[in-house]
Write a protein that holds these residues in place. Sequence first.
Motif, PDB file in Angstrom:
ATOM      1  N   ASP A 102       0.847  -1.271  -0.046  1.00 39.10           N
ATOM      2  CA  ASP A 102       0.122  -0.032  -0.007  1.00 39.10           C
ATOM      3  C   ASP A 102       0.884   1.357  -0.150  1.00 39.10           C
ATOM      4  O   ASP A 102       1.675   1.421   0.875  1.00 39.10           O
ATOM      5  N   ASP A 103       0.959   1.903  -0.957  1.00 39.93           N
ATOM      6  CA  ASP A 103       1.779   3.154  -1.538  1.00 39.93           C
ATOM      7  C   ASP A 103       0.910   4.444  -1.267  1.00 39.93           C
ATOM      8  O   ASP A 103       1.307   5.435  -1.472  1.00 39.93           O
ATOM      9  N   SER A 104      -0.149   4.343  -0.533  1.00 40.12           N
ATOM     10  CA  SER A 104      -1.104   5.664  -0.469  1.00 40.12           C
ATOM     11  C   SER A 104      -0.794   6.587   0.689  1.00 40.12           C
ATOM     12  O   SER A 104      -1.172   7.767   0.510  1.00 40.12           O
ATOM     13  N   GLY A 105      -0.004   6.261   1.739  1.00 35.07           N
ATOM     14  CA  GLY A 105       0.414   7.016   2.668  1.00 35.07           C
ATOM     15  C   GLY A 105       1.821   7.649   2.629  1.00 35.07           C
ATOM     16  O   GLY A 105       2.304   7.444   1.623  1.00 35.07           O
ATOM     17  N   PRO A 153       5.291   3.483   2.464  1.00 26.56           N
ATOM     18  CA  PRO A 153       4.735   2.298   2.097  1.00 26.56           C
ATOM     19  C   PRO A 153       4.524   1.296   3.065  1.00 26.56           C
ATOM     20  O   PRO A 153       5.219   1.131   3.938  1.00 26.56           O
TER      21      PRO A 153
END
Length: 222
Positions: free
Chosen positions: A147-150, A153
């Motif tokens: 998950d690289d949305s924040g 990662p």
Amino acid sequence: MSTPVSAADRTLLVRLNRRSRAGIEELCEDLGVTATAVRQRLSRLSDAGMIDRQPVKIGRGRPKHLYGLTADGKRALGSNYQELADAMWSALSEVEDERTRSFLFGRLQDTLVSRYGGDSVGKGALRERLAGLRDALQVHGFTVEVDDSGPLPVLREHHCPYLDISEDDPQICELEQKVFERVLGTGVVLTRCCRDGDSCCEFTPDGSGLTQLGSVEAEVSR
């Protein structure tokens, strides 16, 4: 490659193994399901490399296809790795000599680092290393994503691969964390854990540099 097999798929594999080869009609009769359901299972298992099909000419008309297990299918049918893993972990944990126990756990860590990192341990940009670790884990049957949305990662495991062991011994979580740290070449924080009742396990790299460790034999021989 390690591919998870559902209970329904395993039942189909068992039937095929008993019959050696069978057509869709025979499998429908054995399993008590529709031809559509059988075709879906056959397609899924074929894509996983566990079954193949052979055309058989019977009289006039189009040939009939018979399905059978491949070598991978037979291996999947005979696999019960969880029980073996539980027994081996229990045996390692019960080794009384601390130096010997430390050595054995270290060797296990080395093996997992090699399996999930290979020649790319600690190489490339962090996100590239995370993607490589994710891909390696998926090959071995883990349900995992990055998950690289924040701002940082996150490597997210959607199920705990060692749930039975972790319920009795949190050392398995620490082992997995250390393996990921060595593969990624940076510190890793376990921010969520199935053992604590969370729906997934999440590992967040903290950016701290790590010295890549070699075999633990050097540590034990001090």
